[in-house]
Motif scaffolding. Structure first.
Motif, PDB file in Angstrom:
ATOM      1  N   ALA A 568      77.263 -69.353  -1.129  1.00 40.39           N
ATOM      2  CA  ALA A 568      76.005 -68.879  -1.769  1.00 40.39           C
ATOM      3  C   ALA A 568      75.803 -67.237  -1.602  1.00 40.39           C
ATOM      4  CB  ALA A 568      74.667 -69.554  -1.170  1.00 40.39           C
ATOM      5  N   ILE A 569      76.324 -66.657  -0.789  1.00 44.70           N
ATOM      6  CA  ILE A 569      76.253 -65.457  -0.637  1.00 44.70           C
ATOM      7  C   ILE A 569      77.075 -64.839  -1.627  1.00 44.70           C
ATOM      8  CG2 ILE A 569      76.686 -63.433   1.120  1.00 44.70           C
ATOM      9  CD1 ILE A 569      75.481 -65.345   3.441  1.00 44.70           C
ATOM     10  N   LEU A 570      78.285 -65.105  -1.492  1.00 43.19           N
ATOM     11  CA  LEU A 570      79.547 -64.431  -2.488  1.00 43.19           C
ATOM     12  C   LEU A 570      78.801 -64.673  -3.873  1.00 43.19           C
ATOM     13  CD1 LEU A 570      82.662 -65.329  -1.093  1.00 43.19           C
ATOM     14  CD2 LEU A 570      81.920 -63.136  -1.130  1.00 43.19           C
ATOM     15  N   LYS A 575      78.839 -58.267  -1.728  1.00 41.31           N
ATOM     16  CA  LYS A 575      80.600 -58.076  -0.953  1.00 41.31           C
ATOM     17  C   LYS A 575      80.184 -57.149   0.079  1.00 41.31           C
ATOM     18  CE  LYS A 575      82.668 -58.251  -5.419  1.00 41.31           C
ATOM     19  NZ  LYS A 575      83.357 -57.604  -6.386  1.00 41.31           N
ATOM     20  N   GLY A 576      78.833 -56.664   0.529  1.00 42.42           N
ATOM     21  CA  GLY A 576      78.657 -55.776   1.706  1.00 42.42           C
ATOM     22  C   GLY A 576      78.461 -54.466   1.398  1.00 42.42           C
ATOM     23  N   ARG A 577      78.823 -53.583   2.186  1.00 41.60           N
ATOM     24  CA  ARG A 577      78.295 -52.299   1.994  1.00 41.60           C
ATOM     25  C   ARG A 577      79.038 -51.417   0.577  1.00 41.60           C
ATOM     26  NH1 ARG A 577      76.826 -47.557   4.729  1.00 41.60           N
ATOM     27  NH2 ARG A 577      76.566 -48.543   6.675  1.00 41.60           N
ATOM     28  N   GLY A 582      74.657 -56.885   0.865  1.00 43.60           N
ATOM     29  CA  GLY A 582      75.384 -57.772   1.744  1.00 43.60           C
ATOM     30  C   GLY A 582      74.536 -58.285   2.547  1.00 43.60           C
ATOM     31  N   PHE A 583      74.416 -58.530   3.885  1.00 43.47           N
ATOM     32  CA  PHE A 583      73.588 -59.226   4.765  1.00 43.47           C
ATOM     33  C   PHE A 583      72.576 -57.947   5.136  1.00 43.47           C
ATOM     34  CE2 PHE A 583      77.294 -61.627   5.889  1.00 43.47           C
ATOM     35  CZ  PHE A 583      76.909 -62.942   5.795  1.00 43.47           C
ATOM     36  N   ALA A 600      66.398 -61.688   1.811  1.00 38.79           N
ATOM     37  CA  ALA A 600      66.889 -62.667   0.668  1.00 38.79           C
ATOM     38  C   ALA A 600      67.941 -63.607   1.287  1.00 38.79           C
ATOM     39  CB  ALA A 600      67.231 -61.840  -0.409  1.00 38.79           C
ATOM     40  N   ILE A 601      68.818 -63.153   2.335  1.00 36.15           N
ATOM     41  CA  ILE A 601      69.812 -63.728   2.857  1.00 36.15           C
ATOM     42  C   ILE A 601      69.306 -65.221   3.340  1.00 36.15           C
ATOM     43  CG2 ILE A 601      71.274 -64.286   4.854  1.00 36.15           C
ATOM     44  CD1 ILE A 601      72.713 -62.376   2.765  1.00 36.15           C
ATOM     45  N   TYR A 602      67.969 -65.093   3.988  1.00 35.69           N
ATOM     46  CA  TYR A 602      67.721 -66.318   4.500  1.00 35.69           C
ATOM     47  C   TYR A 602      67.210 -67.365   3.306  1.00 35.69           C
ATOM     48  CZ  TYR A 602      67.192 -63.631   8.699  1.00 35.69           C
ATOM     49  OH  TYR A 602      67.587 -62.698   9.697  1.00 35.69           O
ATOM     50  N   THR A 603      66.589 -66.902   2.320  1.00 36.15           N
ATOM     51  CA  THR A 603      66.398 -67.812   1.003  1.00 36.15           C
ATOM     52  C   THR A 603      67.583 -68.189   0.397  1.00 36.15           C
ATOM     53  OG1 THR A 603      64.658 -65.924   0.456  1.00 36.15           O
ATOM     54  CG2 THR A 603      65.036 -67.497  -1.079  1.00 36.15           C
TER      55      THR A 603
END
Length: 720
Positions: A568-570, A575-577, A582-583, A600-603
């Motif tokens: 879901a994150i990808l 991709k991060g910094r 990212g997180f 937004a990560i939690y959603t």
């Protein structure tokens, strides 16, 4: 006895005594307890010769003054009292030098560190050369100690308290111009006139007439000082989280000397030195120092390395650019970059230029030196200039077919003796070499990002790699300023294999409702430089998660990650910094703000952060997964020794240095304790925590990874 003397006295016709320090059969001068009588005898001669006008202390070595005290002296101390006595002996000799009735000048060329700088501080004045090798500092804190021969008392009085604390607490090493600016030295001169300049200073007399800068004068008053110590204590606590007792003791000892006078200061310094020498933190940090020193001397195999004259790099990306930079700037070797397009080459060249330009701006390099280092780096879109490369480092995408194609191209266009070294983080080297005409010249050379900063490389021979190839590759890594460990060719090698379960566990904690910052803070407090989730952002979420399926396929379910959350994150293009998503939130350039997790990560993951676990519980889960895997790696021969495993952990992923690495830490806890903790976590969280056979066996037989006897023997041999 006199033939092995390290101190020589010579009186010049102008009645200036020159004391030359030259430890026999050693490249570097270090101070040893047994030199005490020699120095005392020389000081007696100086005091007895009433015609003398002054004294110069100078080194007989071409490129170092004194690199510090011999750390083996501390290893041989059994009690705090013995270590305290060592410090008192050092303090007494320095006091005797300082008490000489004629001017005493230290003439410094090359490293002047630890006990070496304490000797220079005991002199009345100091002059150093402008050589790039000249560095002045008190790095004892890096060994869990404080300067024990008067450094905590003399430096604050010379440079002012805030400069001194900054130097001692960070183990900071000053270059010649910086040393002149803060008043640590009285003059900076070319090497060719060092002795003449020192003699001229002798003739000027003892006082330097320099006033402390305004800032330091303000801080010398009771109010300014109280404010400074309050601020420094708070900053140190934030940085060390109480994990490094030496930092706190340094502040106390410096303060004692300034508020209660020198005598109390020296007393407190010697006592603190003795007590710190006995702490597990100092033992662990000294262990790392000895281990990395030993590794520097090893060739990785029984064969002789081939000479290295020129290097090639395939790929002008971030890794390729970094590898080319360390090859030219540290290794002083010509390096040619090949990329599929001009853009890649100019990108790689700009990478080196920017790093060198920064050094010029900071006056660490002359513009001419920058230009000559840049001249070693060239590039092309074809294999022109590759026919005489001794080793070619491949840094292209993690794609097996592409890497196999690179092997064939290098074999076709380079010399018959050229080694092919692949900077892969996950692909088996045996597979990369599968279609090679000369598989014995194919090896893995795994760098960590950013290449210019990370000290470790993993050297990975496959079953058919020749001993000569291993030795030559290890030699290249050392020239590049790296600490190489030779590891076995298996999925994840060593560093990524112990890192993955640790990162996976952090992700599981996140999916169970622990917040991003709670997880990261827990591991930073434990002693890691950054938390696991921030680390994933730094490495790149896409890169970090690519290796998990490889490991899961090789080792089974204990390597499985919360796949849905990662997917879901990808999918959300995080991709991060590197792409600012990212997180964590990455504010627009130029805006300074505290690092904030992205809600937004939690959603995205459907998680509600509730923080049920304590920081200690989170750290225990993540670290125990890493320790168990490290023990497995040693059992399977992935690393050759606990020493290599500890260096890999500390230099490769920032395992807390004050714990000495995964194996020393397990020894400190005891195998029985490690197994009991893993069994409790297995009952709570499942089979992935089941202790490995090696640990169970060690717990039953009460064994340790590091036999102190072996360690002592190794140190003794090194001394002979």
């Amino acid at each position: 006895m006199e033939s092995t003397s390290a101190f020589y006295l010579h009186v010049r016709p102008d009645n200036v005594a020159v004391v030359t320090i030259d430890v026999p059969d050693e490249k570097m001068n270090t101070l040893k307890a047994e030199f005490g009588p020699q120095v005392r005898a020389i000081l007696r001669q100086i005091r007895d010769n009433k015609a003398l006008e002054g004294v110069v202390f100078i080194s007989g070595k071409p490129d170092n003054f004194i690199a510090g005290a011999d750390i083996n002296m501390i290893a041989s101390c059994k009690t705090a009292q013995e270590a305290e006595a060592l410090a008192r002996q050092g303090q007494q000799i320095m006091a005797d030098i300082h008490a000489l009735p004629i001017p005493v000048v230290a003439a410094i060329n090359g490293p002047c560190l630890g006990g070496g700088l304490e000797l220079a501080l005991a002199c009345h004045r100091r002059v150093c050369t402008d050589s790039p090798k000249t560095l002045l500092g008190l790095p004892e804190v890096q060994l869990g100690l404080l300067p024990g021969s008067g450094g905590t008392q003399r430096l604050p009085r010379l440079t002012g308290v805030s400069t001194a604390l900054e130097m001692i607490l960070a183990g900071k090493q000053l270059r010649p111009r910086q040393a002149l600016k803060v008043g640590l030295v009285d003059d900076v001169v070319p090497s060719s006139i060092l002795l003449d300049a020192a003699v001229a200073l002798v003739k000027k007399g003892r006082g330097n007439g320099r006033r402390l800068p305004v800032r330091e004068r303000v801080l010398a008053g009771p109010l300014g000082r109280a404010l400074l110590f309050k601020m420094v204590t708070k900053q140190t606590e934030q940085k060390t989280h109480g994990n490094y007792p030496a930092a706190r003791r340094i502040i106390d000892v410096v303060r004692t000397g300034l508020e209660q006078g020198s005598a109390s200061g020296y007393e407190a310094e010697a006592k603190a030195f003795g007590e710190l020498a006995m702490t597990p933190q100092s033992a662990a940090l000294r262990g790392i120092f000895f281990a990395s020193t030993e590794l520097k001397k090893e060739t990785g195999s029984e064969a002789q390395p081939r000479p290295l004259r020129a290097v090639g790099v395939l790929g002008g990306g971030l890794m390729g650019g970094g590898i080319a930079y360390v090859t030219a700037s540290k290794g002083k070797l010509p390096v040619r970059i090949k990329d599929i397009n001009e853009k890649g080459i100019s990108h790689a060249l700009k990478y080196s230029w920017d790093l060198l330009e920064k050094k010029v701006r900071r006056r660490h390099l002359k513009a001419t030196e920058r230009d000559s280092q840049m001249a070693l780096i060239s590039g092309s879109t074809d294999y022109r200039g590759f026919h005489h490369r001794d080793i070619v480092v491949e840094a292209v995408f993690e794609d097996l077919a592409l890497k196999q194609k690179m092997v064939q191209e290098v074999e076709q266009h380079a010399a018959p003796h050229t080694i092919f070294a692949s900077n892969t983080s996950s692909l088996p080297i045996g597979d990369i070499a599968a279609n090679a005409a000369r598989p014995e010249q194919v090896i893995g050379l795994h760098y960590f990002s950013p290449v210019d900063k990370m000290p470790l490389v993993e050297v990975i021979p496959h079953a058919g790699t020749s001993a000569e190839t291993i030795a030559t590759t290890v030699q290249l890594a050392k020239k590049q300023g790296k600490t190489p460990i030779v590891v076995a060719d298996c999925a994840g090698f060593y560093v990524n294999r112990i890192l993955a379960p640790y990162m996976n566990e952090a992700m599981r904690c996140l999916m169970e409702g622990e917040s991003i910052e709670h997880i990261d803070d827990a591991l930073v407090k434990f002693g890691f430089p950054v938390g696991p989730i921030q680390l994933l952002d730094e490495v790149g979420i896409d890169v970090g998660t690519k290796i998990i399926p490889v490991l899961e396929k090789a080792y089974g379910s204990r390597f499985s990650a919360p796949h849905d959350a990662v997917a879901a994150i990808l999918k959300d293009d995080r991709k991060g910094r590197k792409n600012g998503r990212g997180f964590y939130l990455y504010p627009a350039k130029g805006r300074k703000s505290k690092k904030q997790p992205d809600p937004a990560i939690y959603t995205l993951t459907g998680v509600k952060p509730v923080n049920r676990l304590t920081g200690a519980q989170i750290a225990e889960r993540c670290v125990m997964m890493m320790l168990n895997e490290a023990a497995r790696c040693l059992d399977e021969g992935v690393v050759r020794s606990p020493r290599d495993g500890d260096i890999g952990g500390v230099f490769g992923i920032g395992f807390p240095p004050f714990l000495g690495g995964p194996f020393r830490y397990m020894d400190r806890l005891g195998a029985g304790e490690v197994v009991a903790t893993l069994q409790r976590l297995t009952a709570q969280y499942g089979e992935r925590f089941a202790p490995c056979d090696r640990l169970i066996r060690m717990a039953e037989e009460r064994l340790v990874f590091w036999s102190e006897l072996n360690q002592k023997e190794k140190i003794e041999v090194k001394q002979e």
